[in-house]
Each structure stands twice: as C-alpha cells, then as structure tokens.
Design a protein around this motif. Structure first.
Motif, PDB file in Angstrom:
ATOM      1  N   HIS A  69       0.813  -1.219   0.000  1.00 49.11           N
ATOM      2  CA  HIS A  69       0.000   0.000   0.000  1.00 49.11           C
ATOM      3  C   HIS A  69       0.844   1.264   0.000  1.00 49.11           C
ATOM      4  CE1 HIS A  69      -3.741  -2.085   0.041  1.00 49.11           C
ATOM      5  NE2 HIS A  69      -3.429  -2.748   1.142  1.00 49.11           N
ATOM      6  N   THR A  70       2.009   1.227   0.618  1.00 56.58           N
ATOM      7  CA  THR A  70       2.898   2.379   0.514  1.00 56.58           C
ATOM      8  C   THR A  70       3.352   2.554  -0.930  1.00 56.58           C
ATOM      9  OG1 THR A  70       3.678   2.150   2.792  1.00 56.58           O
ATOM     10  CG2 THR A  70       5.090   3.373   1.283  1.00 56.58           C
ATOM     11  N   LEU A  71       3.702   1.465  -1.584  1.00 61.49           N
ATOM     12  CA  LEU A  71       4.097   1.542  -2.986  1.00 61.49           C
ATOM     13  C   LEU A  71       2.921   1.967  -3.857  1.00 61.49           C
ATOM     14  CD1 LEU A  71       6.439   1.234  -4.916  1.00 61.49           C
ATOM     15  CD2 LEU A  71       5.878  -1.195  -5.140  1.00 61.49           C
ATOM     16  N   GLU A  72       1.737   1.505  -3.513  1.00 65.41           N
ATOM     17  CA  GLU A  72       0.531   1.926  -4.235  1.00 65.41           C
ATOM     18  C   GLU A  72       0.380   3.443  -4.182  1.00 65.41           C
ATOM     19  OE1 GLU A  72      -4.345   1.389  -3.938  1.00 65.41           O
ATOM     20  OE2 GLU A  72      -3.034   0.830  -2.267  1.00 65.41           O
ATOM     21  N   PHE A  73       0.524   4.024  -2.991  1.00 65.34           N
ATOM     22  CA  PHE A  73       0.426   5.478  -2.854  1.00 65.34           C
ATOM     23  C   PHE A  73       1.469   6.186  -3.706  1.00 65.34           C
ATOM     24  CE2 PHE A  73       2.681   8.962  -0.664  1.00 65.34           C
ATOM     25  CZ  PHE A  73       1.788   9.982  -0.953  1.00 65.34           C
ATOM     26  N   LEU A  74       2.679   5.656  -3.735  1.00 65.30           N
ATOM     27  CA  LEU A  74       3.757   6.305  -4.476  1.00 65.30           C
ATOM     28  C   LEU A  74       3.564   6.186  -5.990  1.00 65.30           C
ATOM     29  CD1 LEU A  74       6.705   5.056  -2.250  1.00 65.30           C
ATOM     30  CD2 LEU A  74       5.851   7.409  -2.373  1.00 65.30           C
ATOM     31  N   LEU A  75       2.814   5.172  -6.447  1.00 65.61           N
ATOM     32  CA  LEU A  75       2.636   4.931  -7.879  1.00 65.61           C
ATOM     33  C   LEU A  75       1.335   5.495  -8.444  1.00 65.61           C
ATOM     34  CD1 LEU A  75       3.849   1.223  -8.183  1.00 65.61           C
ATOM     35  CD2 LEU A  75       4.925   3.222  -9.226  1.00 65.61           C
ATOM     36  N   PHE A  76       0.295   5.595  -7.616  1.00 64.13           N
ATOM     37  CA  PHE A  76      -1.040   5.931  -8.115  1.00 64.13           C
ATOM     38  C   PHE A  76      -1.560   7.223  -7.510  1.00 64.13           C
ATOM     39  CE2 PHE A  76      -0.877   1.325  -8.638  1.00 64.13           C
ATOM     40  CZ  PHE A  76      -1.540   1.106  -9.833  1.00 64.13           C
ATOM     41  N   LYS A  77      -2.423   7.885  -8.283  1.00 61.81           N
ATOM     42  CA  LYS A  77      -3.193   9.031  -7.793  1.00 61.81           C
ATOM     43  C   LYS A  77      -4.575   8.976  -8.438  1.00 61.81           C
ATOM     44  CE  LYS A  77      -3.376  14.107  -7.876  1.00 61.81           C
ATOM     45  NZ  LYS A  77      -3.745  14.292  -6.473  1.00 61.81           N
ATOM     46  N   ASP A  78      -5.610   8.983  -7.611  1.00 58.59           N
ATOM     47  CA  ASP A  78      -6.980   8.990  -8.106  1.00 58.59           C
ATOM     48  C   ASP A  78      -7.251   7.856  -9.097  1.00 58.59           C
ATOM     49  OD1 ASP A  78      -7.340  11.239  -6.561  1.00 58.59           O
ATOM     50  OD2 ASP A  78      -7.060  12.629  -8.217  1.00 58.59           O
ATOM     51  N   GLY A  79      -6.700   6.678  -8.799  1.00 61.64           N
ATOM     52  CA  GLY A  79      -6.980   5.515  -9.624  1.00 61.64           C
ATOM     53  C   GLY A  79      -6.159   5.389 -10.875  1.00 61.64           C
ATOM     54  N   ASN A  80      -5.249   6.324 -11.103  1.00 60.30           N
ATOM     55  CA  ASN A  80      -4.417   6.310 -12.310  1.00 60.30           C
ATOM     56  C   ASN A  80      -2.938   6.369 -11.927  1.00 60.30           C
ATOM     57  OD1 ASN A  80      -6.519   6.464 -14.415  1.00 60.30           O
ATOM     58  ND2 ASN A  80      -6.938   8.457 -13.485  1.00 60.30           N
ATOM     59  N   PRO A  81      -2.071   5.878 -12.821  1.00 60.93           N
ATOM     60  CA  PRO A  81      -0.640   6.033 -12.552  1.00 60.93           C
ATOM     61  C   PRO A  81      -0.282   7.510 -12.435  1.00 60.93           C
ATOM     62  CG  PRO A  81      -1.008   4.472 -14.346  1.00 60.93           C
ATOM     63  CD  PRO A  81      -2.335   5.123 -14.058  1.00 60.93           C
ATOM     64  N   ARG A  82       0.618   7.801 -11.544  1.00 62.74           N
ATOM     65  CA  ARG A  82       1.098   9.177 -11.433  1.00 62.74           C
ATOM     66  C   ARG A  82       1.871   9.553 -12.690  1.00 62.74           C
ATOM     67  NH1 ARG A  82       0.841  11.509  -6.384  1.00 62.74           N
ATOM     68  NH2 ARG A  82       0.286  10.092  -4.653  1.00 62.74           N
ATOM     69  N   THR A  83       2.145  10.834 -12.821  1.00 61.27           N
ATOM     70  CA  THR A  83       2.935  11.319 -13.944  1.00 61.27           C
ATOM     71  C   THR A  83       4.254  11.868 -13.432  1.00 61.27           C
ATOM     72  OG1 THR A  83       1.819  13.467 -13.815  1.00 61.27           O
ATOM     73  CG2 THR A  83       0.931  11.843 -15.366  1.00 61.27           C
ATOM     74  N   ALA A  84       5.273  11.716 -14.229  1.00 59.86           N
ATOM     75  CA  ALA A  84       6.605  12.189 -13.841  1.00 59.86           C
ATOM     76  C   ALA A  84       6.628  13.716 -13.846  1.00 59.86           C
ATOM     77  CB  ALA A  84       7.659  11.649 -14.797  1.00 59.86           C
ATOM     78  N   PRO A  85       7.209  14.338 -12.822  1.00 59.81           N
ATOM     79  CA  PRO A  85       7.245  15.806 -12.790  1.00 59.81           C
ATOM     80  C   PRO A  85       8.160  16.371 -13.862  1.00 59.81           C
ATOM     81  CG  PRO A  85       8.589  14.892 -11.023  1.00 59.81           C
ATOM     82  CD  PRO A  85       7.879  13.729 -11.659  1.00 59.81           C
ATOM     83  N   ALA A  86       7.778  17.499 -14.365  1.00 58.62           N
ATOM     84  CA  ALA A  86       8.620  18.161 -15.369  1.00 58.62           C
ATOM     85  C   ALA A  86       9.903  18.673 -14.725  1.00 58.62           C
ATOM     86  CB  ALA A  86       7.852  19.322 -16.005  1.00 58.62           C
ATOM     87  N   GLU A  87      10.961  18.589 -15.470  1.00 54.27           N
ATOM     88  CA  GLU A  87      12.248  19.085 -14.955  1.00 54.27           C
ATOM     89  C   GLU A  87      12.258  20.601 -14.930  1.00 54.27           C
ATOM     90  OE1 GLU A  87      14.681  17.403 -13.660  1.00 54.27           O
ATOM     91  OE2 GLU A  87      13.681  15.472 -13.941  1.00 54.27           O
TER      92      GLU A  87
END
Length: 411
Positions: free
Chosen positions: A393-411
């Motif tokens: 579940h910790t990894l889930e939080f780090l990978l997902f947001k609102d049911g979708n994969p997170r997006t990589a932040p812009a540099e």
C-alpha cells in the motif's frame, strides 16, 4: 492484512511536499463525482522526486525480500528444518499439526477468517463510518483506494477461498461473475471429500456461497470508495457474512466433529493437493511478480517518464493478485514471522510516510530481531512503526493518484 486499529488512518496527507491538495466537507455524497472527495494527498514534484523514487525502490526491495522468504519457507526450509510444505503435509509434528484433520481445520478457519474480514472490515468498516456521518474517515478506511483497486482485491480474497476449498487455482470468471460450471474442482479437495461422505448439499452450498460473495463484491459500482454507502456494498457485506457463517457453523463442524470419517486416509491427499496445487504456486507467482515489480520501479527511477510510471503501476496490479489470492492461507510463516503486515499493512501511517519522504531516512522501513506481538496479538510498536510505512500500500500510494498512474514531474 487485517485492518488493525493500531494503524493510523490516512489523514495526514495534507502535509505539503510542494504538491497540491484537495478536500471536501463531511456532507459530500460519495455516490457522486469521480471519487476524489476528502483525499488530501501530496504529489511528486521535481523537488521531492529523488526521495520519492528512492522510497519506491526501498519498498519494492523489501517486498521482494519478504516474498522470497515466504516462498522459501514453504518450499525449501523453515527455521532450520524441513520446509513448511513438508511439515504441513506430513502433519506428524505436535508443535504444528498432528493429523490431516488438524490441517483441514486450519484451511477452513483461514477461509472463514478472510471471508469475515472482507465483509466485516474491508467493506463493513467504511460502510459503518459513513453511516455514522464520518464520511472522511470512511474514505480513509477503504483499502487500495489510491489505485481504485478495492473491489478487485476483495474479490480475489474470495477466489482464495474457492481455491482452498476446491483444491485448484483454475477459477473461471466471466463479466465479473464467477462461472461455477467452468471452474475446476480437484479430485482431492475438501469439496469432494465432503461430497463423497453423503453431504453433497453442504459441498454445493459452500461453492454457491463463495460465488455469491464474489459476485456481490464486483456488483458494487467502481470505485468502491465512491459507493461506500450503496445498496450493493451492503449486499456484498451480507454475502460475505453468509459465507463466513456457513464455513464456521456448517463446514468446519462437518470436518472436526466426524474425525473418524475425516481421518488421515480420507484427507492426506486433500492436504497434499492444497499445498502442491494452491499454496506453493501462489507463493511462487508472488515471488516472481514482485521481482518484476522491482525491475519496473528500478526502470522508473533510472528513466522517470509517464510511460515508466504506467508500466510500474500496471505491474503493481499484477503482483498484487497472487498476494490477494493467498489471503485464505495466512498461517504459518506469513503470520509467525510478521510477513503479512510487512507486505500488506493497512491503513498506513501517513505522518511517518511524509517524514520519510522529507528526510530520505529509509532505515525507518526496517525492523530487526524476532517478530514480537503484544497481549492483543498485534506487533509491538517498534515493529509496527516500520510495517506501517512499507509494503504494497505504501508503494501503491507512491505509484497511483486517483486511480491512475502518477505522472513524472517536469524538470
């Protein structure tokens, strides 16, 4: 993992690491909208990305370590002796199991435990909180809400019961409905041994109750966290309760009160099939898929793109399935060594997770020595504090947001 009360509800993700937050009032209707209500969640940003990716790597490494240990304990050797599979199948050790009937009793009790947990805790706790007006607490109590994968987790828990009772992992589902006609029943299974002893009605009723619980869970509109107070959620809770009652009040006494009939001769091959065709291959899948998950997370850390976020999130779903389909057999090494809460603690300690993301102190994920519990059977605080910030579940939080994969932040 049972939703132990010593875990803190996820109410602290309002702390900012440069991300955005959202909130709603306790008057929000969870049956409307996209299910974002009351989720106060931090985001990955270019400022915290290094620690974010390192956190994922540390958690995935620990998952791989725990999954490997669990499989090896069952398959290779346990506590310096024979494998747990051998101990269970031979059932000649008074410290573990003395008869095949003892083993089958453990199997059925494991099924009862997860049926009760799914209905009473995983579905029931959020429902009860919502009904009492504590809608934010209800949201936070939903397991697997970061990925919106709750219904799938819970229904896979029911699959684990089918596998344990019918001695097979070959369970067929069509359009979210369990297909009993096409699902396999092993020759040497609890179902067939009960049926052979003039109790076909009980055997069939058990399969039907499993199906009803499974179907009712997937009848809840998705995501569950947006439909906590739905009629379908209450129906699923009731179906799980009916299954638990049948297992505890009918199937278990059938086995334990007729030990002259359900003796070693009748049950030895049932136990062997359960271990060889259900437990071992499930734990092997868990070990293998978690290893792939680590590879995907490592690739994401090395090359942080949206595509790699999607690949890691997709593998989390794949690796999650064998864990959820093992929850009817949470006994032996997985319980004795604290591997269940290591991998599946819920709810999380959100304050501690935020502090780790800020500090980069990943030693907080570790605990050492013997697994020790308190008078209530819960891990002592020094162990629980580490288990609450790692696992699926910790990894889930780090990978997902609102049911979708997170997006990589812009540099």
């Amino acid at each position: 993992m049972k939703m132990k009360k010593y875990f803190l509800y996820v109410a602290a993700f309002m702390l900012s690491l440069g991300g955005m937050m959202s909130a709603c009032s306790d008057d929000d209707d969870l049956t409307k909208g996209n299910g974002n209500g009351a989720v106060e969640e931090i985001n990955i940003t270019k400022d915290n990305a290094a620690n974010w990716y390192s956190y994922m790597i540390n958690v995935a490494n620990l998952l791989k370590e725990d999954a490997t240990t669990l499989y090896d304990d069952w398959n290779t050797g346990y506590k310096g002796g024979a494998s747990y599979a051998s101990i269970f199948k031979s059932h000649n050790n008074s410290a573990y199991f003395g008869t095949a009937n003892n083993c089958v009793r453990q199997i059925i009790e494991g099924c009862w435990d997860i049926a009760n947990e799914v209905g009473d805790a995983k579905i029931g706790d959020p429902y009860d909180l919502y009904a009492s007006g504590k809608t934010q607490d209800a949201l936070y109590a939903v397991e697997s809400w970061f990925s919106w994968h709750s219904r799938e987790d819970y229904s896979n828990n029911i699959i684990s019961i089918y596998s344990a009772i019918c001695g097979t992992r070959n369970v067929k589902v069509s359009n979210d409905v369990m297909d009993l006609a096409s699902s396999e029943i092993a020759a040497n299974s609890i179902y067939n041994v009960v049926k052979a002893n003039n109790n076909e009605g009980l055997a069939d009723a058990t399969r039907e109750a499993i199906k009803k619980a499974y179907d009712a869970i997937l009848a809840i509109p998705a995501p569950f966290r947006s439909h906590i107070n739905s009629a379908e959620a209450l129906a699923a809770q009731d179906a799980c309760a009916d299954l638990a009652i049948l297992l505890n009040n009918k199937l278990l006494p059938e086995i334990t009160q007729k030990q002259d009939i359900y003796n070693d001769a009748a049950l030895n091959e049932v136990v062997n099939t359960y271990v060889d065709d259900v437990v071992l291959p499930t734990y092997k899948d868990l070990k293998d898929e978690v290893a792939v998950l680590l590879e995907k997370v490592s690739a994401l850390q090395k090359n942080p793109t949206d595509t790699n976020f999607k690949a890691a999130a997709a593998q989390w779903i794949i690796a999650r399935k064998p864990w959820e389909t093992s929850e009817a057999f949470l006994f032996g090494p997985v319980a004795d060594n604290g591997l269940d809460p290591n991998m599946d603690s819920w709810p999380l300690d959100a304050d501690a997770i935020v502090n780790i993301l800020n500090s980069g102190d990943f030693t907080k994920l570790q605990w050492n020595g013997e697994f020790i519990t308190d008078e209530n059977g819960d891990p002592v605080e020094s162990i629980a504090s580490a288990q609450n910030v790692r696992g699926f579940h910790t990894l889930e939080f780090l990978l997902f947001k609102d049911g979708n994969p997170r997006t990589a932040p812009a540099e």
